[in-house]
Design a protein around this motif. Sequence first.
Motif, short mmCIF file in Angstrom:
data_model
loop_
_atom_site.label_atom_id
_atom_site.label_comp_id
_atom_site.label_asym_id
_atom_site.label_seq_id
_atom_site.Cartn_x
_atom_site.Cartn_y
_atom_site.Cartn_z
N SER A 101 0.88 -1.33 0.00
CA SER A 101 -0.10 -0.20 -0.12
C SER A 101 0.77 1.01 0.43
O SER A 101 2.23 0.84 0.33
CB SER A 101 -0.68 0.00 1.21
OG SER A 101 -1.78 1.30 1.25
N PRO A 102 0.38 1.99 -0.83
CA PRO A 102 1.42 3.12 -0.41
C PRO A 102 1.15 3.88 0.82
O PRO A 102 2.37 5.14 0.62
CB PRO A 102 0.73 4.68 -1.65
CG PRO A 102 -0.98 3.38 -1.98
CD PRO A 102 -1.09 2.35 -1.93
N HIS A 103 0.18 3.61 1.42
CA HIS A 103 -0.23 4.19 2.75
C HIS A 103 0.74 4.09 3.51
O HIS A 103 1.38 4.84 4.79
CB HIS A 103 -1.75 4.45 3.24
CG HIS A 103 -2.71 4.78 3.08
ND1 HIS A 103 -3.54 4.42 1.05
CD2 HIS A 103 -3.10 6.54 3.00
CE1 HIS A 103 -4.10 5.28 0.62
NE2 HIS A 103 -3.82 5.99 2.03
N TYR A 106 3.38 6.21 3.08
CA TYR A 106 3.54 6.85 3.64
C TYR A 106 3.32 7.53 4.89
O TYR A 106 3.48 8.20 5.61
CB TYR A 106 1.93 7.74 3.24
CG TYR A 106 1.90 8.99 4.17
CD1 TYR A 106 2.61 10.43 3.23
CD2 TYR A 106 1.10 9.25 4.71
CE1 TYR A 106 1.86 11.54 3.60
CE2 TYR A 106 -0.06 10.17 5.12
CZ TYR A 106 1.04 12.06 4.66
OH TYR A 106 0.62 12.36 5.21
N VAL A 128 6.05 5.74 -1.99
CA VAL A 128 4.33 6.67 -2.58
C VAL A 128 4.02 6.87 -3.26
O VAL A 128 2.84 6.29 -4.29
CB VAL A 128 4.14 7.50 -1.67
CG1 VAL A 128 2.99 8.24 -1.51
CG2 VAL A 128 4.22 7.21 0.24
N GLU A 130 5.95 5.89 -6.73
CA GLU A 130 5.84 4.69 -7.68
C GLU A 130 4.62 4.82 -7.12
O GLU A 130 4.40 3.83 -8.63
CB GLU A 130 7.33 4.10 -6.67
CG GLU A 130 8.64 4.81 -7.28
CD GLU A 130 9.69 3.79 -6.48
OE1 GLU A 130 9.48 2.38 -6.34
OE2 GLU A 130 10.60 3.89 -5.91
N LYS A 131 3.64 4.38 -6.52
CA LYS A 131 2.94 2.98 -6.08
C LYS A 131 1.16 3.72 -6.77
O LYS A 131 0.50 3.53 -7.18
CB LYS A 131 2.98 2.95 -5.08
CG LYS A 131 3.76 2.06 -4.32
CD LYS A 131 2.96 0.96 -4.49
CE LYS A 131 4.13 -0.21 -3.36
NZ LYS A 131 5.06 -1.46 -4.47
N ASP A 132 1.72 5.50 -6.44
CA ASP A 132 0.35 5.99 -6.84
C ASP A 132 0.40 7.78 -6.79
O ASP A 132 0.87 8.57 -6.08
CB ASP A 132 -0.07 5.87 -5.44
CG ASP A 132 -2.05 6.99 -5.43
OD1 ASP A 132 -1.46 7.86 -6.99
OD2 ASP A 132 -2.37 7.19 -4.78
N LYS A 133 1.03 7.98 -8.29
CA LYS A 133 1.61 9.59 -8.40
C LYS A 133 0.31 10.45 -8.01
O LYS A 133 1.04 11.48 -8.45
CB LYS A 133 1.46 9.30 -10.43
CG LYS A 133 2.42 8.36 -10.65
CD LYS A 133 4.24 9.05 -11.04
CE LYS A 133 5.12 8.37 -11.56
NZ LYS A 133 6.17 8.31 -10.83
N GLN A 134 -0.49 9.79 -8.02
CA GLN A 134 -1.81 11.13 -7.88
C GLN A 134 -1.42 11.34 -6.08
O GLN A 134 -2.68 11.95 -5.33
CB GLN A 134 -2.87 10.54 -7.97
CG GLN A 134 -2.86 11.04 -9.43
CD GLN A 134 -3.42 11.78 -9.97
OE1 GLN A 134 -3.92 13.12 -9.69
NE2 GLN A 134 -1.89 12.18 -10.77
N PHE A 135 -1.11 10.42 -4.99
CA PHE A 135 -0.31 11.22 -3.65
C PHE A 135 -0.11 12.26 -2.65
O PHE A 135 1.02 12.32 -3.15
CB PHE A 135 -0.13 9.98 -2.76
CG PHE A 135 -0.42 9.56 -1.87
CD1 PHE A 135 0.34 10.44 -1.18
CD2 PHE A 135 -1.22 8.40 -1.01
CE1 PHE A 135 -0.49 9.69 0.26
CE2 PHE A 135 -1.51 7.51 -0.54
CZ PHE A 135 -0.79 9.02 0.67
#
Length: 199
Positions: A101-103, A106, A128, A130-135
């Motif tokens: 998880s990106p969380h 994070y 983070v 790498e996993k989710d560019k919108q975070f």
Amino acid sequence: MAESWLYISSIGFFIILVYLLTKVEKLGRVILICLVLFYGLLTIGNNLYWQNEVILYKNILNNSTDKNYLRFNLINNYLTQKQYDAALAEIEKFALNYPDSPHLYYVLGNYYFATGKMDKAIENYNKVLEKDKQFFFAYYYLSLLYEVSGKLDKSIDFALQCFKINPHYLPVLVRLGDLYREKKNFDEAIKYYKLASEI
């Protein structure tokens, strides 16, 4: 919490109970007083869980499975209260259930940032992204970290990335105003301060 659903489902029970209590007057009063006391004490007892977020989250997690995303909120509350050992213990539990998880990265970034390990914080915030560019929170914290290390241009780049994803996030608007003011670019600073004042 699941008990909140009991209020709706208990309506039928109480309609029947009121009907029976009006038929048997003396016994009805005793039963009514006992029920009012019982539910009153139960409500007061449950209100203790709402003293603060940590107590609330711990209570919910104690009454649910280990695989609960609410642990993410508990970790962030521990970090806010500078309870780093408790936060790390919860991060380890979170990692067991959400290893990709990106969380996870994070909260690891937040943990390392809070404990002064800036290189590890940067590494985790990059994971983070790498996993989710919108975070957008990861961009925001990378901006903070690069400002601390004196790299204002890189700090502005990450703050702008955060702004592009969430233009209504007040902390990044103020941050951009501060960064541009620090670079003596007052027109840009005023622009972001105005945007912040409109929120």
